[in-house]
Motif scaffolding. Sequence first.
Motif, short mmCIF file in Angstrom:
data_model
loop_
_atom_site.label_atom_id
_atom_site.label_comp_id
_atom_site.label_asym_id
_atom_site.label_seq_id
_atom_site.Cartn_x
_atom_site.Cartn_y
_atom_site.Cartn_z
N PHE A 9 0.81 -1.21 0.00
CA PHE A 9 0.00 0.00 0.00
C PHE A 9 0.85 1.27 0.00
O PHE A 9 0.57 2.21 -0.76
N ALA A 12 2.55 2.25 -3.38
CA ALA A 12 1.49 2.51 -4.36
C ALA A 12 0.77 3.82 -4.03
O ALA A 12 0.45 4.62 -4.92
N CYS A 13 0.53 4.03 -2.75
CA CYS A 13 -0.14 5.24 -2.29
C CYS A 13 0.71 6.48 -2.57
O CYS A 13 0.22 7.49 -3.06
N LEU A 16 0.62 7.56 -6.05
CA LEU A 16 -0.63 8.27 -6.30
C LEU A 16 -0.55 9.70 -5.78
O LEU A 16 -0.99 10.65 -6.45
N ILE A 129 -11.53 7.54 -6.67
CA ILE A 129 -10.22 6.93 -6.48
C ILE A 129 -10.12 6.34 -5.09
O ILE A 129 -9.63 5.22 -4.90
N ALA A 132 -12.09 3.17 -5.06
CA ALA A 132 -11.51 2.05 -5.78
C ALA A 132 -10.17 1.61 -5.19
O ALA A 132 -9.81 0.43 -5.26
N PHE A 133 -9.42 2.56 -4.62
CA PHE A 133 -8.05 2.26 -4.18
C PHE A 133 -7.98 1.72 -2.75
O PHE A 133 -7.45 0.63 -2.52
N GLN A 136 -9.11 -1.96 -1.62
CA GLN A 136 -8.30 -3.09 -2.04
C GLN A 136 -7.39 -3.59 -0.93
O GLN A 136 -6.95 -4.75 -0.97
#
Length: 210
Positions: A9, A12-13, A16, A129, A132-133, A136
């Motif tokens: 996370f 990836a975060c 973003l 976002i 959806a993000f 997960q």
Amino acid sequence: MSFENLLIFIPACFALNMAPGPNNLLSVANATRYGFWISTVAGVGRLLAFVGMIAIAATGLAAVLQASLLAFYAIKLIGAAYLFYLAFQLWLAKTSEQEQKRPRVAKSLLALARQEFLVAAGNPKAILIFTAFLPQFVDISEAAAPQFFTLGAIFLGLEWLAIAAYACIGSHLRKWFSESRRQKIFNRICASLLGAAGVGLLVARRSTAA
């Protein structure tokens, strides 16, 4: 929530958070005009907007936005209109030496924070976002609310680092743009990019925003 999930996370975060967008562009532009700290503190407005979006995602209210075509387009039009307004303001912004040396910090800080908030809140794609993000990385075998709180807190912390990073870029550019003509050119480049972001928001379809 597993430690392995967090290891996935966090990078990836942060990717973003660091992605170029209207808010990060605004941080750069503000830093060139007011300096690193003013731009960074003004980012609190953006964080407050994201707190609301995380709460919306955690309570499942984003499904209403995703299901309602009218709500989506209403927010999208307002957000795009505000980006166009900021672009117009930045295009005509004064760049005199006196204004650069003595910025109206107390008043500008509140105004800049409000700008950050409105730019973030005026983008319905941001809510989607989060919807959806974040989910997960939520373990369905555990309570969802505490996990959303943890993930949201990490997101906001990383977003603060992104704000500081873009403000740092802007503050370094500020030295180069100390000349009025250069500042004017840069302001108009940023204004054009904000306008382009507004156009992008207008043409974005709900299906591609999820």
